[in-house]
Enzyme design. Structure first.
Site, short mmCIF file in Angstrom:
data_model
loop_
_atom_site.label_atom_id
_atom_site.label_comp_id
_atom_site.label_asym_id
_atom_site.label_seq_id
_atom_site.Cartn_x
_atom_site.Cartn_y
_atom_site.Cartn_z
N GLY A 10 0.82 -1.22 0.00
CA GLY A 10 0.00 0.00 0.00
C GLY A 10 0.85 1.26 0.00
CG PHE A 11 0.09 6.15 0.18
CD1 PHE A 11 1.21 6.79 -0.36
CD2 PHE A 11 -0.70 6.83 1.11
CE1 PHE A 11 1.54 8.09 0.03
CE2 PHE A 11 -0.38 8.11 1.50
CZ PHE A 11 0.74 8.74 0.97
CG ASN A 32 -6.18 -7.92 -0.01
OD1 ASN A 32 -5.64 -6.84 -0.29
ND2 ASN A 32 -7.39 -7.99 0.50
N GLY A 36 -3.72 -2.24 -2.57
CA GLY A 36 -2.26 -2.11 -2.72
C GLY A 36 -1.85 -2.42 -4.16
CB SER A 75 -7.52 -1.67 6.39
OG SER A 75 -8.86 -1.20 6.27
CE LYS A 91 -15.95 -11.77 6.36
NZ LYS A 91 -16.14 -12.82 5.34
CB ALA A 114 -2.02 0.95 10.73
CE1 TYR A 145 -9.63 2.15 7.47
CE2 TYR A 145 -10.25 4.32 8.27
CZ TYR A 145 -9.28 3.42 7.88
OH TYR A 145 -7.95 3.79 7.92
CE1 TYR A 159 -6.55 -11.68 20.81
CE2 TYR A 159 -4.53 -12.88 20.37
CZ TYR A 159 -5.90 -12.78 20.29
OH TYR A 159 -6.61 -13.79 19.71
#
Ligand code: UDP
Length: 309
Positions: A10-11, A32, A36, A75, A91, A114, A145, A159
């Site tokens: 991605g960017f 994926n 991107g 994302s 997802k 991020a 989002y 976590y």
């Protein structure tokens, strides 16, 4: 270190990968390719210690090597892109975060999520500091989002507490620069493309809404400062120089010597009225602040967009 970056093509991540590679780290760039583009990282892929993995984070991630550090950035990120891919976005932020946190647990890797200024929604306070909890519409048109990223923050905190992981969260504010997608509806690229083609500049609403734009080099330096620090906490990274959408349009028209006219279109639902980061915490604890002036960053971005048209 051996570093996994999801959203690696991605960017923002392509610039992050450039800087981490320069620092001598080995990289696995996972993407994926929904938003991107391998073109963004092609120049890195001939190196032995940079691998590309085409994979969607919503599926179990199998990596045989050791991994020391995981960046979870995968994302869609522009409003048009995440609204065109709503379920994948939901997802990537939810299942994708659980999958990457699970991987961090198994590999005993440190983790950096991020997150986004969008977790503040349409903020009722300005500037937004990290302790503001936000004003998000949970079932509005941006919620796939915003709420996925809010869940991602909750998952990361959970976590971290439960499995004693070292986790960091960066809330990235509007970032622009070379390698942005030209067709994903972002205001900076829309206006630059329109100005360079002498087409009408489309201002949504009356253009009085504000944003604060950070040049990608500044954003990436902030993310690396957080990675390299001993802080396992949440940080805003962005540029506090707040301007209206109208001011952005005039600046771009001036810098491109364009003949474009400014026209108004409908304001999309839930479009935040204001957005400006409080970066006191990053300045103090990460010793970081943005240094690129808007005109300079826009000039570099205009040159790049020009080369792509
Ligand atoms: N915007 C605009 N014209 C455009 C694209 C966007 O006026 O052609 C506005 C949009 O309504 C928002 C701001 O510019 O108020 C920033 O939009 P962007 O999609 O870049 O990111 P956001 O900060 O809303 O996630």
């Amino acid at each position: 270190m051996k570093i996994l970056i999801t959203g690696g093509a991605g960017f923002v991540c392509s610039h992050l990968a450039d800087k981490l590679y320069e620092k001598g780290h080995s990289l696995i760039l996972l993407d994926n390719l929904l938003t991107g583009n391998v073109k963004n990282i092609e120049h890195l892929l001939s190196n032995d210690n940079v691998d590309f993995m085409e994979h969607d984070v919503q599926n179990h991630i199998e990596i045989s090597d050791d991994v020391d550090f995981i960046f979870h950035f995968a994302s869609a990120a522009s409003p048009i892109a995440y609204q065109e891919n709503p379920v994948n976005t939901l997802k990537a932020g939810s299942i994708g975060t659980i999958n990457t946190l699970g991987l961090a647990k198994v590999k005993k890797a440190d983790y950096l999520l991020a997150s986004t200024s969008e977790i503040y929604g349409d903020p009722e306070v300005s500037p937004q500091s990290e302790d503001y909890w936000g004003n998000v519409n949970p079932n509005g048109e941006r919620s796939m989002y915003d709420e996925a990223k809010r869940f991602a923050e909750a998952a990361t905190a959970t976590y971290s507490r439960t499995y004693d992981l070292n986790t960091k969260v960066v809330r990235i504010f509007n970032t622009y620069g070379p390698r942005m997608q030209l067709n994903d509806g972002r205001v900076v690229t829309n206006f630059i493309v329109q100005a360079l083609k002498n087409e009408d500049i489309t201002i949504y609403g009356d253009g009085s809404q504000t944003r604060s734009f950070s040049f990608v080099d500044d954003t990436v330096n902030g993310i690396i400062a957080l990675m390299e620090s001993n802080q396992n906490d949440v940080f805003n990274i962005g540029n506090p120089n707040e301007i209206t959408v109208n001011e952005l349009a005039s600046t771009i028209v001036d810098l491109t010597n364009s003949n474009s006219k400014l026209i108004n279109k409908d304001l999309p639902q839930d479009d935040p009225k204001q957005r400006r980061p409080d970066i006191t915490k990053a300045k103090k604890l990460l010793n970081w602040e943005p240094v690129v002036k808007l005109e300079d960053g826009l000039t570099q971005t205009i040159d790049w967009v020009n080369s792509q048209l």
